[in-house]
Design a protein around this motif. Structure first.
Motif, PDB file in Angstrom:
ATOM      1  N   LEU A 169      -3.097 -17.315  -2.698  1.00 36.57           N
ATOM      2  CA  LEU A 169      -3.558 -17.662  -1.358  1.00 36.57           C
ATOM      3  C   LEU A 169      -2.781 -18.847  -0.791  1.00 36.57           C
ATOM      4  N   ASP A 170      -2.174 -18.630   0.375  1.00 36.89           N
ATOM      5  CA  ASP A 170      -1.683 -19.740   1.190  1.00 36.89           C
ATOM      6  C   ASP A 170      -2.826 -20.046   2.152  1.00 36.89           C
ATOM      7  N   ARG A 171      -3.672 -20.985   1.750  1.00 31.79           N
ATOM      8  CA  ARG A 171      -4.918 -21.238   2.477  1.00 31.79           C
ATOM      9  C   ARG A 171      -4.673 -21.878   3.840  1.00 31.79           C
ATOM     10  N   VAL A 172      -3.553 -22.594   3.986  1.00 27.49           N
ATOM     11  CA  VAL A 172      -3.250 -23.256   5.260  1.00 27.49           C
ATOM     12  C   VAL A 172      -2.741 -22.249   6.286  1.00 27.49           C
ATOM     13  N   ASN A 173      -1.807 -21.401   5.870  1.00 27.61           N
ATOM     14  CA  ASN A 173      -1.195 -20.426   6.784  1.00 27.61           C
ATOM     15  C   ASN A 173      -1.904 -19.074   6.771  1.00 27.61           C
ATOM     16  N   LYS A 174      -3.004 -19.005   6.001  1.00 27.45           N
ATOM     17  CA  LYS A 174      -3.847 -17.798   5.931  1.00 27.45           C
ATOM     18  C   LYS A 174      -3.035 -16.543   5.589  1.00 27.45           C
ATOM     19  N   LYS A 175      -2.210 -16.692   4.551  1.00 27.92           N
ATOM     20  CA  LYS A 175      -1.460 -15.543   4.023  1.00 27.92           C
ATOM     21  C   LYS A 175      -1.851 -15.333   2.566  1.00 27.92           C
ATOM     22  N   ALA A 176      -1.906 -14.066   2.158  1.00 26.97           N
ATOM     23  CA  ALA A 176      -2.230 -13.735   0.772  1.00 26.97           C
ATOM     24  C   ALA A 176      -1.106 -12.873   0.199  1.00 26.97           C
ATOM     25  N   TYR A 177      -0.578 -13.291  -0.928  1.00 31.90           N
ATOM     26  CA  TYR A 177       0.524 -12.595  -1.597  1.00 31.90           C
ATOM     27  C   TYR A 177      -0.034 -11.806  -2.775  1.00 31.90           C
ATOM     28  N   CYS A 178       0.415 -10.552  -2.931  1.00 26.97           N
ATOM     29  CA  CYS A 178      -0.109  -9.725  -4.019  1.00 26.97           C
ATOM     30  C   CYS A 178       0.964  -8.787  -4.559  1.00 26.97           C
ATOM     31  N   ALA A 179       1.224  -8.904  -5.861  1.00 27.30           N
ATOM     32  CA  ALA A 179       2.095  -7.961  -6.556  1.00 27.30           C
ATOM     33  C   ALA A 179       1.222  -6.837  -7.097  1.00 27.30           C
ATOM     34  N   LEU A 180       1.452  -5.632  -6.603  1.00 27.47           N
ATOM     35  CA  LEU A 180       0.582  -4.504  -6.962  1.00 27.47           C
ATOM     36  C   LEU A 180       0.754  -4.116  -8.428  1.00 27.47           C
ATOM     37  N   SER A 181      -0.363  -3.764  -9.064  1.00 26.37           N
ATOM     38  CA  SER A 181      -0.350  -3.300 -10.456  1.00 26.37           C
ATOM     39  C   SER A 181      -1.675  -2.586 -10.689  1.00 26.37           C
ATOM     40  N   VAL A 182      -1.895  -2.133 -11.907  1.00 30.29           N
ATOM     41  CA  VAL A 182      -3.193  -1.529 -12.240  1.00 30.29           C
ATOM     42  C   VAL A 182      -4.323  -2.509 -11.928  1.00 30.29           C
ATOM     43  N   ARG A 183      -4.021  -3.803 -12.041  1.00 28.35           N
ATOM     44  CA  ARG A 183      -5.056  -4.819 -11.840  1.00 28.35           C
ATOM     45  C   ARG A 183      -5.073  -5.386 -10.420  1.00 28.35           C
ATOM     46  N   ALA A 184      -4.284  -4.792  -9.544  1.00 27.25           N
ATOM     47  CA  ALA A 184      -4.246  -5.249  -8.150  1.00 27.25           C
ATOM     48  C   ALA A 184      -4.081  -4.040  -7.243  1.00 27.25           C
ATOM     49  N   ASP A 185      -5.211  -3.465  -6.843  1.00 26.66           N
ATOM     50  CA  ASP A 185      -5.206  -2.263  -6.010  1.00 26.66           C
ATOM     51  C   ASP A 185      -4.936  -2.640  -4.551  1.00 26.66           C
ATOM     52  N   GLU A 186      -4.029  -1.910  -3.913  1.00 28.73           N
ATOM     53  CA  GLU A 186      -3.609  -2.278  -2.557  1.00 28.73           C
ATOM     54  C   GLU A 186      -4.762  -2.182  -1.554  1.00 28.73           C
ATOM     55  N   ASP A 187      -5.542  -1.105  -1.594  1.00 31.20           N
ATOM     56  CA  ASP A 187      -6.637  -0.961  -0.631  1.00 31.20           C
ATOM     57  C   ASP A 187      -7.674  -2.068  -0.786  1.00 31.20           C
ATOM     58  N   LEU A 188      -7.987  -2.411  -2.028  1.00 34.03           N
ATOM     59  CA  LEU A 188      -8.937  -3.501  -2.276  1.00 34.03           C
ATOM     60  C   LEU A 188      -8.384  -4.829  -1.783  1.00 34.03           C
ATOM     61  N   PHE A 189      -7.078  -5.025  -1.999  1.00 34.12           N
ATOM     62  CA  PHE A 189      -6.437  -6.256  -1.535  1.00 34.12           C
ATOM     63  C   PHE A 189      -6.509  -6.359  -0.009  1.00 34.12           C
TER      64      PHE A 189
ATOM     65  N   GLU B  26      -9.946 -12.973   6.210  1.00 33.36           N
ATOM     66  CA  GLU B  26      -9.039 -13.247   7.339  1.00 33.36           C
ATOM     67  C   GLU B  26      -7.709 -13.849   6.892  1.00 33.36           C
ATOM     68  N   TYR B  27      -7.059 -13.147   5.984  1.00 33.96           N
ATOM     69  CA  TYR B  27      -5.715 -13.496   5.536  1.00 33.96           C
ATOM     70  C   TYR B  27      -4.746 -12.385   5.943  1.00 33.96           C
ATOM     71  N   THR B  28      -3.483 -12.764   6.189  1.00 33.56           N
ATOM     72  CA  THR B  28      -2.425 -11.778   6.421  1.00 33.56           C
ATOM     73  C   THR B  28      -1.873 -11.340   5.065  1.00 33.56           C
ATOM     74  N   PRO B  29      -1.875 -10.024   4.771  1.00 34.19           N
ATOM     75  CA  PRO B  29      -1.389  -9.577   3.465  1.00 34.19           C
ATOM     76  C   PRO B  29       0.136  -9.541   3.364  1.00 34.19           C
ATOM     77  N   VAL B  30       0.658 -10.008   2.237  1.00 30.36           N
ATOM     78  CA  VAL B  30       2.079  -9.866   1.906  1.00 30.36           C
ATOM     79  C   VAL B  30       2.117  -9.105   0.577  1.00 30.36           C
ATOM     80  N   VAL B  31       2.490  -7.825   0.651  1.00 34.82           N
ATOM     81  CA  VAL B  31       2.382  -6.925  -0.500  1.00 34.82           C
ATOM     82  C   VAL B  31       3.771  -6.610  -1.061  1.00 34.82           C
ATOM     83  N   PHE B  32       3.868  -6.575  -2.382  1.00 36.42           N
ATOM     84  CA  PHE B  32       5.138  -6.207  -3.019  1.00 36.42           C
ATOM     85  C   PHE B  32       4.846  -5.733  -4.441  1.00 36.42           C
TER      86      PHE B  32
END
Length: 310
Positions: free
Chosen positions: A142-162, A170-176
């Motif tokens: 979480l970039d709590r100041v700029n309201k961005k969330a970074y997520c590397a997808l894996s079995v433990r990080a589902d894109e739809d849930l993210f 209210e975060y902007t998603p950055v997915v990779f």
């Protein structure tokens, strides 16, 4: 605020290599000693680490784990819970069945007794029934100041849930996707926070793990447009847990970057000097925890951003 002075940590009673997480955590290794000895060593490392944090004025809330149920990974609480400055608590769906037992209501009571205000809880754990997972601030940076969330997808990080998390908070998603080489194959890294750390003024990140050039470019673009200096680490450094760091506040709001000694010893002088422009480094030996648990300093700390009632 991107950085907090208060950290929740769980002192282990049954720490060992968790066979249920080892199937996709390629950082875990075997130690040829008995589980009781592994736990005793982990407790020693844990206590020394807590002392190092407290010596610099970090407010560490230590909660002892319970012997039952069996929770070998309870030392990594940031995967099942997150605490936010609007008084919200997030509860997350966990891949390993024995990790689901780490979720404890009494931890919320302990924080409220210490004067923290919990307004409401957003609970994603029902996704476990559909075999979908999102493991807290292990999966989400979480970039709590700029309201961005970074997520590397894996079995433990589902894109739809993210994406659902980003809408709720209210975060902007950055997915990779971030990969590591395992027996000659490129396989997803289990948690974002082992290849990437976000601090106020910089990001420590293993860009080599983002095989897709467009995705890599996009991540760097977001970091740079928010004024963060990019400290690129190698995959070898990542395997020493150099991506698994957390910036915290100590006495007089001084900034510290917390990491293991293995992570610190893997850094170059140039990397250290960039970090030390804004943060003093705290490092502690976590060798047993890293070897058996496949997680390091950052995984052991759940940041508490909840407002105080008094």
């Amino acid at each position: 605020m991107q950085v907090t002075n208060t950290i929740l940590m769980i002192r282990p009673v049954g720490f060992r290599k968790n066979e249920q997480t080892a199937v996709n955590n390629y950082f875990q290794e075997d130690l040829d000693i008995k589980n009781a000895e592994i736990n005793a060593k982990a407790q020693e490392e844990f206590d020394a680490f807590v002392n190092a944090l407290q010596a610099k004025g970090v407010n560490v809330v230590v909660v002892n784990d319970t012997k039952q149920p069996d929770t070998p990974d309870s030392i990594f609480p940031n995967n099942w819970i997150s605490f936010h400055s609007n008084g919200t608590v997030g509860l997350y769906p966990m891949f390993a069945e024995n990790r689901r037992n780490e979720r404890r209501e009494d931890i919320l009571d302990i924080l409220e007794e210490k004067g923290f205000n919990i307004d409401h809880t957003i609970d994603y754990t029902s996704a476990e029934e559909e075999k979908l997972y999102l493991e807290g601030t292990g999966s989400i940076l979480l970039d709590r100041v700029n309201k961005k969330a970074y997520c590397a997808l894996s079995v433990r990080a589902d894109e739809d849930l993210f994406i659902e998390f980003c809408e709720d908070f209210e975060y902007t998603p950055v997915v990779f996707t971030a990969n590591q080489t395992v027996n000659g194959k490129r396989l997803p890294i289990y948690h974002t926070n082992v290849m990437m750390c976000l601090a106020e003024d910089f990001s420590v990140i293993c860009l080599d793990t983002i095989d897709d050039k467009k995705e890599r470019k996009n991540v760097v673009k977001h970091l740079k447009e928010d004024g963060k200096e990019v400290i690129a680490i190698t995959e070898k450094q990542m395997h020493s847990f150099a991506g698994n760091m957390l910036q915290v506040l100590g006495k007089d709001n001084k900034r510290y970057l917390v990491m293991s000694s293995a992570a610190y010893n893997s850094l170059t002088k140039a990397q250290i000097s960039i970090i030390e422009k804004t943060s003093e480094i705290i490092h502690s030996s976590l060798e047993t925890i890293e070897t058996c648990g496949g997680g390091s300093a950052r995984c052991m700390m759940a940041e508490v951003f909840l407002p105080k009632t008094n």
